[in-house]
Design a protein around this motif. Structure first.
Motif, mmCIF file in Angstrom:
data_model
loop_
_atom_site.group_PDB
_atom_site.id
_atom_site.type_symbol
_atom_site.label_atom_id
_atom_site.label_comp_id
_atom_site.label_asym_id
_atom_site.label_seq_id
_atom_site.Cartn_x
_atom_site.Cartn_y
_atom_site.Cartn_z
ATOM 1 N N VAL A 28 -20.579 21.652 -34.413
ATOM 2 C CA VAL A 28 -19.405 22.416 -34.337
ATOM 3 C C VAL A 28 -18.290 21.476 -33.498
ATOM 4 N N LYS A 29 -16.787 22.112 -33.686
ATOM 5 C CA LYS A 29 -15.830 21.145 -33.320
ATOM 6 C C LYS A 29 -15.931 20.650 -31.634
ATOM 7 N N ASN A 30 -15.627 19.506 -31.184
ATOM 8 C CA ASN A 30 -15.685 19.315 -29.997
ATOM 9 C C ASN A 30 -16.964 19.262 -29.090
ATOM 10 N N ALA A 31 -18.018 19.241 -29.891
ATOM 11 C CA ALA A 31 -19.373 19.159 -29.433
ATOM 12 C C ALA A 31 -19.658 17.587 -29.007
ATOM 13 N N VAL A 32 -20.604 17.334 -28.239
ATOM 14 C CA VAL A 32 -21.329 15.916 -28.105
ATOM 15 C C VAL A 32 -22.655 16.219 -28.461
ATOM 16 N N ASN A 33 -23.374 15.158 -29.092
ATOM 17 C CA ASN A 33 -24.593 14.951 -29.229
ATOM 18 C C ASN A 33 -25.529 14.272 -28.229
ATOM 19 N N ILE A 34 -26.335 15.052 -27.539
ATOM 20 C CA ILE A 34 -27.210 14.509 -26.762
ATOM 21 C C ILE A 34 -28.556 15.269 -26.923
ATOM 22 N N PRO A 35 -29.443 14.413 -27.724
ATOM 23 C CA PRO A 35 -30.645 15.066 -28.229
ATOM 24 C C PRO A 35 -31.525 15.483 -27.169
ATOM 25 N N LEU A 36 -32.400 16.493 -27.446
ATOM 26 C CA LEU A 36 -33.290 17.042 -26.239
ATOM 27 C C LEU A 36 -34.077 15.929 -25.468
ATOM 28 N N ASP A 37 -34.522 14.739 -26.152
ATOM 29 C CA ASP A 37 -35.334 13.832 -25.633
ATOM 30 C C ASP A 37 -34.477 12.839 -24.648
ATOM 31 N N GLN A 38 -33.049 13.019 -25.081
ATOM 32 C CA GLN A 38 -32.041 12.284 -23.959
ATOM 33 C C GLN A 38 -31.568 12.709 -22.955
ATOM 34 N N ILE A 39 -31.981 14.277 -22.529
ATOM 35 C CA ILE A 39 -31.209 14.990 -21.626
ATOM 36 C C ILE A 39 -31.450 14.351 -20.424
ATOM 37 N N GLY A 40 -32.658 13.983 -20.088
ATOM 38 C CA GLY A 40 -33.268 13.427 -18.802
ATOM 39 C C GLY A 40 -32.607 12.155 -18.301
ATOM 40 N N PRO A 41 -32.552 11.030 -19.558
ATOM 41 C CA PRO A 41 -31.905 9.896 -19.262
ATOM 42 C C PRO A 41 -30.466 10.057 -18.960
ATOM 43 N N GLN A 42 -29.978 10.877 -19.602
ATOM 44 C CA GLN A 42 -28.438 11.080 -19.680
ATOM 45 C C GLN A 42 -27.844 12.384 -18.730
ATOM 46 N N ILE A 43 -28.730 12.614 -17.844
ATOM 47 C CA ILE A 43 -28.311 13.722 -16.885
ATOM 48 C C ILE A 43 -26.973 13.482 -16.246
ATOM 49 N N SER A 44 -26.479 12.132 -16.017
ATOM 50 C CA SER A 44 -25.116 11.880 -15.485
ATOM 51 C C SER A 44 -24.060 12.370 -16.268
ATOM 52 N N LYS A 45 -24.226 12.601 -17.355
ATOM 53 C CA LYS A 45 -23.098 13.262 -18.442
ATOM 54 C C LYS A 45 -23.004 14.559 -18.174
ATOM 55 N N PHE A 46 -23.702 15.248 -17.313
ATOM 56 C CA PHE A 46 -23.611 16.561 -17.002
ATOM 57 C C PHE A 46 -23.181 17.039 -15.841
ATOM 58 N N LYS A 47 -23.251 15.900 -14.893
ATOM 59 C CA LYS A 47 -22.801 16.258 -13.423
ATOM 60 C C LYS A 47 -21.257 16.498 -13.352
#
Length: 105
Positions: free
Chosen positions: A41-60
């Motif tokens: 969908v428009k404006n979505a970023v891709n952070i695969p499920l297995d990368q959620i933990g290592p990329q938690i800073s992107k959600f802060k």
């Protein structure tokens, strides 16, 4: 049965409508990179499920986070991972098809 499904998703259709009305939504497609490349969908970023933990800073410091996937299963797991890491403003948008319905309307 539908009530059980809604409780698993942790949202309802009016929640999504309200979120999209705010226009300040962080859309996260938790499918694989290959699935994302095939369309999202428009404006979505891709952070695969297995990368959620290592990329938690992107959600802060993000508000109105909506996670979604192909069917709603992985997005439910992503929501749980985020909440266990202190990210609480998360809505499980369910499936890509469901998200497309709200983005296009």
């Amino acid at each position: 049965m539908f009530t059980i499904f809604k409780s698993l998703l942790g949202n309802n259709n009016s929640d999504l409508k309200d979120l999209f009305a705010s226009k300040d939504v962080f859309l996260v497609d938790v499918r694989s990179a290959a699935e994302f490349a095939s369309g999202s969908v428009k404006n979505a970023v891709n952070i695969p499920l297995d990368q959620i933990g290592p990329q938690i800073s992107k959600f802060k410091n993000k508000k109105n986070i909506v996670v979604f996937c192909r069917s709603g299963n992985r997005s439910s797991m992503a929501k749980n991972i985020l909440e266990k890491n202190g990210i609480n403003d998360v809505t499980n948008g369910g499936s890509l098809q469901n998200m497309q319905k709200y983005i296009e309307s």
